[in-house]
Scaffold this motif. Sequence first.
Motif, PDB file in Angstrom:
ATOM      1  N   PHE A 320       0.836  -1.203   0.000  1.00  0.00           N
ATOM      2  CA  PHE A 320       0.000   0.000   0.000  1.00  0.00           C
ATOM      3  C   PHE A 320       0.872   1.255   0.000  1.00  0.00           C
ATOM      4  CE2 PHE A 320      -2.811   3.046   2.457  1.00  0.00           C
ATOM      5  CZ  PHE A 320      -3.682   3.286   1.396  1.00  0.00           C
ATOM      6  N   ILE A 321       1.935   1.243   0.786  1.00  0.00           N
ATOM      7  CA  ILE A 321       2.847   2.387   0.813  1.00  0.00           C
ATOM      8  C   ILE A 321       3.533   2.557  -0.541  1.00  0.00           C
ATOM      9  CG2 ILE A 321       4.977   3.298   1.838  1.00  0.00           C
ATOM     10  CD1 ILE A 321       4.095   2.043   4.492  1.00  0.00           C
ATOM     11  N   GLU A 322       3.868   1.437  -1.169  1.00  0.00           N
ATOM     12  CA  GLU A 322       4.478   1.509  -2.505  1.00  0.00           C
ATOM     13  C   GLU A 322       3.523   2.166  -3.493  1.00  0.00           C
ATOM     14  OE1 GLU A 322       6.980  -1.435  -5.495  1.00  0.00           O
ATOM     15  OE2 GLU A 322       5.538  -2.298  -4.080  1.00  0.00           O
ATOM     16  N   TYR A 323       2.249   1.836  -3.389  1.00  0.00           N
ATOM     17  CA  TYR A 323       1.223   2.432  -4.247  1.00  0.00           C
ATOM     18  C   TYR A 323       1.138   3.947  -4.034  1.00  0.00           C
ATOM     19  CZ  TYR A 323      -3.551   3.475  -5.901  1.00  0.00           C
ATOM     20  OH  TYR A 323      -4.648   4.013  -6.520  1.00  0.00           O
ATOM     21  N   LEU A 324       1.235   4.369  -2.791  1.00  0.00           N
ATOM     22  CA  LEU A 324       1.110   5.794  -2.460  1.00  0.00           C
ATOM     23  C   LEU A 324       2.339   6.604  -2.843  1.00  0.00           C
ATOM     24  CD1 LEU A 324      -0.495   5.568   1.109  1.00  0.00           C
ATOM     25  CD2 LEU A 324      -1.665   6.128  -1.031  1.00  0.00           C
ATOM     26  N   THR A 325       3.490   5.956  -2.939  1.00  0.00           N
ATOM     27  CA  THR A 325       4.733   6.700  -3.114  1.00  0.00           C
ATOM     28  C   THR A 325       5.416   6.485  -4.464  1.00  0.00           C
ATOM     29  OG1 THR A 325       6.014   4.955  -2.007  1.00  0.00           O
ATOM     30  CG2 THR A 325       5.178   6.746  -0.632  1.00  0.00           C
ATOM     31  N   ASP A 326       4.802   5.678  -5.368  1.00  0.00           N
ATOM     32  CA  ASP A 326       5.402   5.577  -6.698  1.00  0.00           C
ATOM     33  C   ASP A 326       5.011   6.812  -7.514  1.00  0.00           C
ATOM     34  OD1 ASP A 326       2.818   5.172  -7.714  1.00  0.00           O
ATOM     35  OD2 ASP A 326       3.098   3.034  -8.081  1.00  0.00           O
ATOM     36  N   THR A 327       5.530   6.923  -8.718  1.00  0.00           N
ATOM     37  CA  THR A 327       5.348   8.137  -9.521  1.00  0.00           C
ATOM     38  C   THR A 327       3.880   8.460  -9.748  1.00  0.00           C
ATOM     39  OG1 THR A 327       7.436   7.695 -10.651  1.00  0.00           O
ATOM     40  CG2 THR A 327       5.942   9.254 -11.698  1.00  0.00           C
ATOM     41  N   GLU A 328       3.098   7.458 -10.135  1.00  0.00           N
ATOM     42  CA  GLU A 328       1.674   7.678 -10.426  1.00  0.00           C
ATOM     43  C   GLU A 328       0.903   8.044  -9.157  1.00  0.00           C
ATOM     44  OE1 GLU A 328      -2.142   5.261 -12.370  1.00  0.00           O
ATOM     45  OE2 GLU A 328      -0.101   4.493 -12.602  1.00  0.00           O
ATOM     46  N   GLY A 329       1.174   7.329  -8.075  1.00  0.00           N
ATOM     47  CA  GLY A 329       0.482   7.611  -6.829  1.00  0.00           C
ATOM     48  C   GLY A 329       0.792   8.996  -6.288  1.00  0.00           C
ATOM     49  N   GLN A 330       2.017   9.434  -6.455  1.00  0.00           N
ATOM     50  CA  GLN A 330       2.418  10.756  -5.985  1.00  0.00           C
ATOM     51  C   GLN A 330       1.765  11.873  -6.799  1.00  0.00           C
ATOM     52  OE1 GLN A 330       5.825  11.446  -3.559  1.00  0.00           O
ATOM     53  NE2 GLN A 330       4.015  10.424  -2.772  1.00  0.00           N
ATOM     54  N   ALA A 331       1.696  11.683  -8.112  1.00  0.00           N
ATOM     55  CA  ALA A 331       1.038  12.674  -8.960  1.00  0.00           C
ATOM     56  C   ALA A 331      -0.448  12.772  -8.619  1.00  0.00           C
ATOM     57  CB  ALA A 331       1.230  12.317 -10.432  1.00  0.00           C
ATOM     58  N   ASP A 332      -1.085  11.622  -8.369  1.00  0.00           N
ATOM     59  CA  ASP A 332      -2.497  11.612  -7.982  1.00  0.00           C
ATOM     60  C   ASP A 332      -2.702  12.304  -6.641  1.00  0.00           C
ATOM     61  OD1 ASP A 332      -5.341  10.512  -8.122  1.00  0.00           O
ATOM     62  OD2 ASP A 332      -4.634   9.577  -6.263  1.00  0.00           O
ATOM     63  N   TRP A 333      -1.791  12.049  -5.703  1.00  0.00           N
ATOM     64  CA  TRP A 333      -1.907  12.661  -4.378  1.00  0.00           C
ATOM     65  C   TRP A 333      -1.779  14.179  -4.465  1.00  0.00           C
ATOM     66  CZ3 TRP A 333      -4.114  11.415  -0.160  1.00  0.00           C
ATOM     67  CH2 TRP A 333      -3.791  12.022   1.044  1.00  0.00           C
ATOM     68  N   TYR A 334      -0.886  14.666  -5.340  1.00  0.00           N
ATOM     69  CA  TYR A 334      -0.755  16.113  -5.519  1.00  0.00           C
ATOM     70  C   TYR A 334      -2.059  16.710  -6.046  1.00  0.00           C
ATOM     71  CZ  TYR A 334       0.253  20.655  -7.398  1.00  0.00           C
ATOM     72  OH  TYR A 334       0.174  21.991  -7.677  1.00  0.00           O
ATOM     73  N   GLU A 335      -2.675  16.058  -7.006  1.00  0.00           N
ATOM     74  CA  GLU A 335      -3.922  16.579  -7.566  1.00  0.00           C
ATOM     75  C   GLU A 335      -5.018  16.651  -6.511  1.00  0.00           C
ATOM     76  OE1 GLU A 335      -4.559  17.925 -10.496  1.00  0.00           O
ATOM     77  OE2 GLU A 335      -2.432  17.728 -10.957  1.00  0.00           O
ATOM     78  N   ARG A 336      -5.005  15.696  -5.582  1.00  0.00           N
ATOM     79  CA  ARG A 336      -6.046  15.663  -4.550  1.00  0.00           C
ATOM     80  C   ARG A 336      -5.782  16.651  -3.415  1.00  0.00           C
ATOM     81  NH1 ARG A 336      -9.181  10.871  -4.720  1.00  0.00           N
ATOM     82  NH2 ARG A 336      -8.453   9.354  -6.257  1.00  0.00           N
ATOM     83  N   THR A 337      -4.526  16.859  -3.073  1.00  0.00           N
ATOM     84  CA  THR A 337      -4.191  17.593  -1.842  1.00  0.00           C
ATOM     85  C   THR A 337      -3.308  18.808  -2.034  1.00  0.00           C
ATOM     86  OG1 THR A 337      -2.183  16.305  -1.447  1.00  0.00           O
ATOM     87  CG2 THR A 337      -4.256  15.409  -0.577  1.00  0.00           C
ATOM     88  N   LYS A 338      -2.610  18.885  -3.163  1.00  0.00           N
ATOM     89  CA  LYS A 338      -1.570  19.898  -3.411  1.00  0.00           C
ATOM     90  C   LYS A 338      -0.354  19.704  -2.514  1.00  0.00           C
ATOM     91  CE  LYS A 338      -4.031  21.701  -6.597  1.00  0.00           C
ATOM     92  NZ  LYS A 338      -4.423  20.675  -7.494  1.00  0.00           N
ATOM     93  N   ASP A 339      -0.246  18.552  -1.851  1.00  0.00           N
ATOM     94  CA  ASP A 339       0.987  18.200  -1.141  1.00  0.00           C
ATOM     95  C   ASP A 339       2.066  17.901  -2.178  1.00  0.00           C
ATOM     96  OD1 ASP A 339      -0.146  18.407   1.377  1.00  0.00           O
ATOM     97  OD2 ASP A 339      -0.593  16.271   1.545  1.00  0.00           O
ATOM     98  N   LEU A 340       3.266  18.417  -1.974  1.00  0.00           N
ATOM     99  CA  LEU A 340       4.331  18.250  -2.952  1.00  0.00           C
ATOM    100  C   LEU A 340       4.889  16.827  -2.917  1.00  0.00           C
ATOM    101  CD1 LEU A 340       6.306  21.586  -2.550  1.00  0.00           C
ATOM    102  CD2 LEU A 340       4.405  21.062  -4.095  1.00  0.00           C
ATOM    103  N   PRO A 341       5.035  16.189  -4.078  1.00  0.00           N
ATOM    104  CA  PRO A 341       5.531  14.816  -4.126  1.00  0.00           C
ATOM    105  C   PRO A 341       6.946  14.680  -3.561  1.00  0.00           C
ATOM    106  CG  PRO A 341       4.507  15.400  -6.206  1.00  0.00           C
ATOM    107  CD  PRO A 341       4.625  16.664  -5.416  1.00  0.00           C
ATOM    108  N   ALA A 342       7.170  13.616  -2.811  1.00  0.00           N
ATOM    109  CA  ALA A 342       8.508  13.302  -2.319  1.00  0.00           C
ATOM    110  C   ALA A 342       9.295  12.535  -3.369  1.00  0.00           C
ATOM    111  CB  ALA A 342       8.415  12.479  -1.034  1.00  0.00           C
ATOM    112  N   ASN A 343       8.593  11.837  -4.264  1.00  0.00           N
ATOM    113  CA  ASN A 343       9.208  11.084  -5.349  1.00  0.00           C
ATOM    114  C   ASN A 343       9.538  12.059  -6.479  1.00  0.00           C
ATOM    115  OD1 ASN A 343       9.609   9.463  -7.703  1.00  0.00           O
ATOM    116  ND2 ASN A 343       8.580   7.763  -6.670  1.00  0.00           N
TER     117      ASN A 343
END
Length: 415
Positions: A320-343
Amino acid sequence: MSRTARTASAALTVALALGVSACGGSGGDDVAADAKQTLTVWAMGAEGEKLAEVAEVYEKANPNITVKVTPVGWDVAHQKLVSAAAAGTMPDVAQMGGSYMGEFAELGVLEPVDTKTFDKGDFFPAGWSQGEVDGTAYGVPWYVDTRVLYYRTDLAKKAGVDKAPADWQEMRSLAAAYQEKAGTKWGLSIQPSGLDTVQNFYPFLYSAGGAILDDKGEAVIDSPEAVTALKEYGAYFEKGLSDKSVQPGYDVVKDFGNGRVPMFFGGPWHVTLLDEGQPQIKGKWAVAPVPAGTSSVSMAGGSSLVVSKDSEHKAAATAFIEYLTDTEGQADWYERTKDLPANTAAWDSGKLADDANLQVFKQQMDTAKSSPSTARLTEITDKVDQAIAKVTQGKASAEDALKTAQSEIEGLVKQ
């Protein structure tokens, strides 16, 4: 918002450590990643609310996995984690800021990161180091933030300046020009005293080549570099360029919008706050890297994701953490939250690649420095807060204030 929480007292920490030892591990075998199971996840603040949406998407793609997300307020997060650790009821996965990492790693409740799954080279160095304690990684970077300089370009032109300040001398000169030629109330907004003043001081400290603790964990806050940084910080108050009496809860965005404050150090969330809350200054402000002392270095913030040592679902938690922190998951998280990707690969396309303001944050993260991961970080930074306040209020020299802080911090790191 501040992502720093109060650490437990020494007595509580000792009691907690004894409690964790008594609890020990769960005693069960780890469940296979694709077996039917429920993952418990704690996430803080707004992230907790948004993560539940992501979990629903993940469950559809992984029907054997139920992800139970519990949102936890930042004001109670530390105490809830302390209580859960003492009781042996930590969630399988938890969001954890750098200020928590040393404490909970020391208590032995965190599982080391599977470095065969997660490559530190995929992340900003400062983001990865926030999850490390004594050379062992316990947290995978989830999102990052840092501080850059926000400045009013329209008022700068009125003051006769047409570019961002590149170093300390240019920043202080611009602050004075804003007041004298553009009629602003202040030149730069930086915090004079109170909780977490150190966060405003970090860009000065790190850009001067200073630190609170060195790589060996020894106090170095009275170094010549730190003294130079605090003298520069204090000069803004001594010369009337910054306000000595900022109240708790002060909203710099409002004063930036009305022109009372033309410069401040801010995080990525301020971009949205300004776009939505101060539309009258659209196109009249910009962001720039932290003006350099010997170099341009800012603080690194953000959060990591950790796995409980007692979890019986480590394989699924890792997936689950891998899903959240890979390239696609990080880009999706930015769109949802505007949190800056660590990846870092998530910055190579889309709005993150095209937005000039956001690219300044990426540039700053490349050199950003994280706070030391130590169990007593909050107590240590409180001593620095006190030293800064003495200087900004004219009650002590930078040398004397930091000499006192050095002595007090030495006592804390030796305990």
